[in-house]
Write a protein that holds these residues in place. Structure first.
Motif, short mmCIF file in Angstrom:
data_model
loop_
_atom_site.label_atom_id
_atom_site.label_comp_id
_atom_site.label_asym_id
_atom_site.label_seq_id
_atom_site.Cartn_x
_atom_site.Cartn_y
_atom_site.Cartn_z
N UNK A 90 -23.97 -35.00 -6.73
CA UNK A 90 -23.63 -35.00 -8.16
C UNK A 90 -23.03 -33.66 -8.57
N UNK A 91 -23.56 -32.57 -8.03
CA UNK A 91 -23.01 -31.25 -8.31
C UNK A 91 -21.61 -31.13 -7.71
N UNK A 92 -21.42 -31.69 -6.51
CA UNK A 92 -20.10 -31.66 -5.88
C UNK A 92 -19.06 -32.32 -6.77
N UNK A 93 -19.40 -33.50 -7.28
CA UNK A 93 -18.44 -34.23 -8.11
C UNK A 93 -18.16 -33.50 -9.41
N UNK A 94 -19.19 -32.86 -9.96
CA UNK A 94 -19.00 -32.10 -11.19
C UNK A 94 -18.04 -30.94 -10.97
N UNK A 154 -14.31 -32.08 -10.47
CA UNK A 154 -13.59 -32.49 -11.68
C UNK A 154 -13.26 -31.33 -12.60
N UNK A 155 -13.74 -30.15 -12.26
CA UNK A 155 -13.45 -28.97 -13.09
C UNK A 155 -12.45 -28.04 -12.44
N UNK A 156 -11.95 -28.40 -11.28
CA UNK A 156 -11.04 -27.52 -10.54
C UNK A 156 -9.61 -27.72 -11.02
N UNK A 163 -4.47 -26.64 -0.93
CA UNK A 163 -4.03 -25.94 -2.14
C UNK A 163 -5.05 -24.89 -2.52
N UNK A 164 -4.57 -23.89 -3.25
CA UNK A 164 -5.50 -22.95 -3.88
C UNK A 164 -5.87 -23.52 -5.23
N UNK A 165 -7.15 -23.53 -5.52
CA UNK A 165 -7.63 -24.02 -6.80
C UNK A 165 -8.47 -22.99 -7.50
N UNK A 166 -8.72 -23.20 -8.79
CA UNK A 166 -9.53 -22.28 -9.58
C UNK A 166 -10.70 -23.03 -10.19
#
Length: 524
Positions: A214-218, A221-223, A238-241
């Motif tokens: 659940x933390x992984x999915x959260x 979805x914020x990246x 890709x580089x993400x933030x």
């Protein structure tokens, strides 16, 4: 006598006049008649004019008849406790109201000529109710007889399908824990801005198997995805933030779901987390209705792969040993089997199967971490079997061990895969050592066998060079002039023996490199 004769004449003459004019003294109600020659009939005193309509079977037209009804047909009958006038000819049975109807009238003359009876709404006749019910019951029985088995089989198939996938996920540890919502809800709801990836890894990854799903999915979805930093056969990186931190996002197309699932599964192996193995953060899928992306989120290392790093960087002897020793530590941890206890699960031995400089990343501190575990296999100690990925991927041909190239490797023996990794690691050591500067002399970066095969060699080319001709990368003469480089040359030769059983173990490689590094530190 005359008066009497005159009275008789007064009576007879009007009668004769009436008869001569065609009138009947007894004439009553005149009705329109469809069956009479003159289209009229006499109903007599107290009679009725009748219009009847009948639905003709087999045709679409109705038959309408007009006629007279004499007085003697009329009688008084009792219905529902009331005295009513009526006639059987002016009344229709309730069972036939939908096919017959009759209207009677008592005046004026020809009153029935413009009457238009209509049918009563169709009703189910008492005699037909049972037959109709029987027909409906028979149809329902037929539907149930056909539909029930199909429905039962469909439900059974769906239950088995989901049970199988749940069993697979439970077997490999990649499922949402039952208590995940309780464990992670504060993080999900409150969105603690102070939490960093490092803090969460420390908090949640005591078992070394990664964050709760659940933390992984959260997190996923914020990246915010930024620029491309790499591209491979099975996905782009890709580089993400995320909350001001850089992360690496490896995106698989939907057709590579097995590769994505397998890599996420391996990364979440219990007790796999190690400073020299790429840090796994999350796995998730993104669906916009038309296509699906499969995300694998890991730590981001701006130096990129060891291949990129060596292409642009010349290293010192200490830098060479730092890269080599850290990479060997990561591979040794991967190969090592940790026996579990009653309280804590153990870690199975894992072989990489696609080890090369492009699958090793360089951290900012000059150490390495091993990445890309999509082809990795695990050893099941309980059954002494090899858990091979269910896909058709193969390793990189340039780094394949001789036994892999000539297909003599024993696929049921886990040690065979570890020995193939050691062969590939020996080639990586050769790549690192070539970029070591000694007295200002350094070789340009090259891939193993660069002078023997083309840039994208075929299996036949590699098989001929490695298996038949038994060539290995050349050792420069200058390496023999320095103790550390001389030991490195001997170490890599012992890694790429043609006889797999004669090769060093990763633990021996790690200890040898640690010994060389200690000697170099003592010189300083």
């Amino acid at each position: 006598m005359l008066p009497k004769k005159m009275d008789i004449c007064c009576v007879i003459l009007p009668l004769l006049l009436i008869v001569s004019c065609g009138f009947d003294i007894t004439a009553g109600l005149r009705c329109y008649c469809s069956d009479c020659p003159s289209n009229e009939c006499d109903a007599g005193e107290g009679g009725r004019c009748v219009t009847a309509i009948t639905k003709m079977g087999g045709t679409r037209e109705d038959k309408i008849r007009y006629r007279c009804l004499k007085e003697e047909k009329i009688y008084i009958r009792v219905q529902e406790g009331k005295m009513q006038g009526g006639t059987p000819h002016c009344m229709v049975s309730a069972q036939k109201e939908d096919v017959n109807n009759i209207i009677c009238c008592s005046g004026p003359d020809l009153c029935n000529q413009h009457l238009r009876p209509t049918y009563a709404p169709a009703t189910v006749r008492p005699g037909d109710e049972n037959s109709e019910a029987k027909l409906q019951f028979g149809t329902a029985e037929l539907v149930i007889f056909i539909a029930c088995p199909v429905l039962i089989v469909s439900i059974l198939f769906m239950v088995l399908f989901f049970a199988y996938h749940q069993c697979q996920r439970n077997r490999h540890g990649y499922q949402l824990p039952n208590d995940a919502s309780q464990e992670t809800m504060p993080f999900v709801q409150q969105g603690q801005s102070s939490s960093t990836l490092r803090e969460m890894m420390y908090e949640y990854s005591g078992s070394g198997s990664g964050l709760p799903l659940l933390v992984q999915r959260t997190i996923a979805r914020q990246i915010q995805v930024r620029e491309t930093i790499g591209k491979g056969r099975y996905g782009e990186v890709y580089r993400g933030r995320w909350r001001g931190e850089n992360v690496a996002v490896k995106i698989f197309p939907s057709r590579e779901e097995r590769s994505w699932f397998r890599e996420a599964e391996i990364y979440q192996t219990v007790m796999l987390r190690h400073e020299n193995i790429l840090g796994f953060i999350a796995a998730d899928n993104k669906d916009n209705g038309t296509w699906t992306q499969l995300w694998l989120i890991t730590d981001y290392h701006e130096n990129g792969s060891l291949f990129d790093y060596l292409n642009r960087t010349v290293v010192s002897i200490s830098g060479m040993l730092k890269l080599s020793l850290s990479a060997s530590c990561g591979l040794a941890h991967l190969h090592m089997e940790i026996i579990g206890t009653e309280v804590h699960a153990g870690k199975p031995a894992i072989a990489h199967r696609d080890l090369k400089s492009k699958n090793i990343l360089v951290k900012n501190n000059g150490t390495c971490c091993i990445a890309d575990l999509g082809l990795a296999v695990r050893h099941d100690i309980a059954t002494d079997s090899v858990d091979i990925a269910p896909n058709n991927r193969v390793g990189t041909k340039r780094y394949m061990a001789p036994e892999v190239l000539d297909e003599s490797i024993n696929m049921t023996h886990f040690e065979s895969f570890k020995r193939a990794d050691v062969y590939a690691f020996g080639l990586v050591l050769w790549e690192i050592t070539r970029r070591c500067s000694l007295g200002g002399i350094v070789e340009e970066y090259q891939l193993p066998y660069y002078d023997m095969v083309q840039s994208d060699p075929s299996l036949e080319e590699m098989r001929k060079v490695v298996c038949e001709e038994k060539h290995r990368p050349a050792i420069p003469n200058r390496w023999h002039s320095h103790e550390s480089l001389r030991v490195m040359a001997r170490l890599m030769k012992e890694c790429w023996y043609h006889n797999a059983a004669a090769r060093l173990t990763t633990l021996r490689i790690k200890k040898t490199l640690a010994s060389i590094a200690n000697q170099e530190d003592m010189k300083i």
